[in-house]
Design a protein around this motif. Structure first.
Motif, PDB file in Angstrom:
ATOM      1  N   GLU A  33       0.880  -1.276  -0.014  1.00 46.36           N
ATOM      2  CA  GLU A  33      -0.105  -0.101   0.071  1.00 46.36           C
ATOM      3  C   GLU A  33       0.792   1.253   0.026  1.00 46.36           C
ATOM      4  OE1 GLU A  33      -4.019   0.057   2.189  1.00 46.36           O
ATOM      5  OE2 GLU A  33      -2.740  -0.818   3.405  1.00 46.36           O
ATOM      6  N   ASN A 167       6.354   8.361  -7.620  1.00 47.66           N
ATOM      7  CA  ASN A 167       5.228   7.332  -8.343  1.00 47.66           C
ATOM      8  C   ASN A 167       5.881   6.348  -8.852  1.00 47.66           C
ATOM      9  OD1 ASN A 167       2.860   7.402 -11.092  1.00 47.66           O
ATOM     10  ND2 ASN A 167       2.107   7.094  -8.926  1.00 47.66           N
ATOM     11  N   ARG A 171       5.478   2.303  -8.410  1.00 49.83           N
ATOM     12  CA  ARG A 171       4.879   1.436  -9.471  1.00 49.83           C
ATOM     13  C   ARG A 171       5.553   0.263  -9.812  1.00 49.83           C
ATOM     14  NH1 ARG A 171       2.680   3.933 -14.268  1.00 49.83           N
ATOM     15  NH2 ARG A 171       4.032   5.795 -13.749  1.00 49.83           N
ATOM     16  N   ARG A 174       6.363  -1.669  -5.865  1.00 49.90           N
ATOM     17  CA  ARG A 174       5.161  -1.747  -4.851  1.00 49.90           C
ATOM     18  C   ARG A 174       5.636  -1.716  -3.640  1.00 49.90           C
ATOM     19  NH1 ARG A 174       2.502  -0.575  -8.695  1.00 49.90           N
ATOM     20  NH2 ARG A 174       0.425  -1.484  -9.308  1.00 49.90           N
ATOM     21  N   SER A 191      -1.187   8.193  -3.796  1.00 46.25           N
ATOM     22  CA  SER A 191      -1.691   7.182  -2.786  1.00 46.25           C
ATOM     23  C   SER A 191      -2.535   6.227  -3.238  1.00 46.25           C
ATOM     24  CB  SER A 191      -2.165   7.718  -1.307  1.00 46.25           C
ATOM     25  OG  SER A 191      -1.431   8.763  -1.263  1.00 46.25           O
ATOM     26  N   THR A 192      -2.680   5.235  -2.560  1.00 43.70           N
ATOM     27  CA  THR A 192      -3.726   4.053  -2.598  1.00 43.70           C
ATOM     28  C   THR A 192      -4.810   4.386  -1.606  1.00 43.70           C
ATOM     29  OG1 THR A 192      -2.593   2.315  -1.355  1.00 43.70           O
ATOM     30  CG2 THR A 192      -2.316   2.193  -3.864  1.00 43.70           C
ATOM     31  N   ARG A 193      -4.323   5.173  -0.531  1.00 45.43           N
ATOM     32  CA  ARG A 193      -5.236   5.201   0.594  1.00 45.43           C
ATOM     33  C   ARG A 193      -4.978   6.381   1.484  1.00 45.43           C
ATOM     34  NH1 ARG A 193      -4.687   0.940   5.085  1.00 45.43           N
ATOM     35  NH2 ARG A 193      -6.079   1.514   6.688  1.00 45.43           N
ATOM     36  N   ALA A 209      -9.884   4.808   0.643  1.00 43.59           N
ATOM     37  CA  ALA A 209      -9.258   4.326  -0.664  1.00 43.59           C
ATOM     38  C   ALA A 209      -9.215   4.857  -1.871  1.00 43.59           C
ATOM     39  CB  ALA A 209      -9.670   2.645  -0.691  1.00 43.59           C
ATOM     40  N   PRO A 212      -5.674   2.937  -7.998  1.00 43.06           N
ATOM     41  CA  PRO A 212      -4.465   2.821  -8.065  1.00 43.06           C
ATOM     42  C   PRO A 212      -3.742   4.137  -8.617  1.00 43.06           C
ATOM     43  CG  PRO A 212      -5.051   0.759  -8.923  1.00 43.06           C
ATOM     44  CD  PRO A 212      -6.215   1.678  -8.548  1.00 43.06           C
ATOM     45  N   ARG A 218      -5.806   6.033 -13.525  1.00 41.88           N
ATOM     46  CA  ARG A 218      -6.502   6.985 -12.549  1.00 41.88           C
ATOM     47  C   ARG A 218      -8.014   7.256 -13.148  1.00 41.88           C
ATOM     48  NH1 ARG A 218      -4.005   8.666  -7.280  1.00 41.88           N
ATOM     49  NH2 ARG A 218      -5.771   7.986  -6.439  1.00 41.88           N
TER      50      ARG A 218
END
Ligand SMILES: Nc1ncnc2c1ncn2[C@@H]1O[C@H](COP(=O)(O)OP(=O)(O)OP(=O)(O)O)[C@@H](O)[C@H]1O
Ligand SMILES: [Mg+2]
Length: 253
Positions: A33, A167, A171, A174, A191-193, A209, A212, A218
């Motif tokens: 995450e 970023n 990517r 991870r 962010s993912t969250r 959330a 991705p 996006r």
């Protein structure tokens, strides 16, 4: 990639005044995450990061890593924390040893510090030192990356290029990442969250959330909707005074 679980993390300070900073924080971060923690100044973001990093001990609660051992950490703290008598390149190699020279140079290049390898930290600006700290954090190929406002004091074009770097890095690998930022747009881009830390309650008051953070995937409308909700939640936070109000010369006139 490493995950972690916080249960009931509580931290009070008694000096100089009684402060209940974190009140029973429950949080699980899954491997891979990219979590952004947003909250106003003094809400306890750095305190939470220090507890996760093992630099501070909670008064109650626990931090448990979902791994057999403590993960390899990469961290950018709010102050760059470079060794003042070592060159920028040697500051990076301090954590890895000399075999990593080429990779260290490549990372300094990626954070746009090529040509400053032999400079001492004190010869660089605050923003340059922070980028050196970012290169040092990425050099160790961390399993858990903690970033405490790493892009503050950069001009907007450079900050955007550094966001692209973060970023791309995420990517490709991870790496589980926890980013502290005051900038909701930055949080949304990376962010993912997104977590919101309440200024008065010492609790997480939002946990959103996001799709991705891949520019190709996006869904802008989804991101805007989340951002709009978060903006509404945070609009009552104290804002810094505008520069004119803090400028004693302008007040005297
Ligand atoms: N070692 C300490 N002793 C006493 N009080 C502390 C200590 N560390 C933090 N605090 C207090 O805890 C509160 C939260 O501090 P913290 O640095 O975690 O805030 P923050 O959200 O990171 O703020 P900022 O956005 O300004 O960096 C503040 O009121 C601060 O004064
Ligand atoms: Mg802080």
């Amino acid at each position: 990639m490493t995950g972690l679980v916080l249960r009931g993390v509580t931290r009070d300070f008694s000096e100089p005044t009684d402060r209940h900073v974190l009140r029973g924080i429950d949080l699980a971060i899954a491997p891979g995450e990219f979590v952004s923690l947003v909250g106003p100044s003094g809400s306890g973001k750095t305190t939470l990061l220090r507890i996760i990093a093992g630099l501070d001990t909670p008064d109650a609660g626990s931090v448990t890593w979902q791994a057999e051992r403590r993960p390899r950490f990469g961290a950018v703290f709010q102050e760059p924390r470079l060794v003042p008598w070592l060159s920028i390149l040697d500051n990076l190699l301090l954590v890895t040893g000399p075999d990593w020279r080429e990779r260290a140079r490549a990372l300094l290049n990626a954070v746009e510090l090529a040509g400053n390898e032999d400079a001492l930290p004190g010869q660089l600006s605050g923003g340059m030192q922070r980028r050196a700290a970012l290169a040092r954090a990425l050099l160790v190929e961390p399993e858990f990356l903690m970033l405490d406002e790493p892009l503050i004091s950069l001009d907007s074009a450079l900050a955007e290029r550094m966001r692209q770097l973060l970023n791309n890095y995420w990517r490709e690998r991870r790496t589980t990442t926890l980013l502290v930022t005051h900038n909701l747009a930055e949080a949304a881009e990376l962010s993912t969250r997104i977590l919101i830390l309440s200024p008065s309650e010492g609790r997480l008051t939002a946990d959103c959330a996001l799709p991705p953070p891949d520019p190709r995937l996006r869904n802008d409308r989804a991101v805007s909707a989340v951002l709009e909700d978060l903006r509404r939640m945070t609009q009552a936070w104290p804002r810094p005074d505008p520069p004119e109000a803090r400028d004693p010369l302008s007040r005297a006139s």
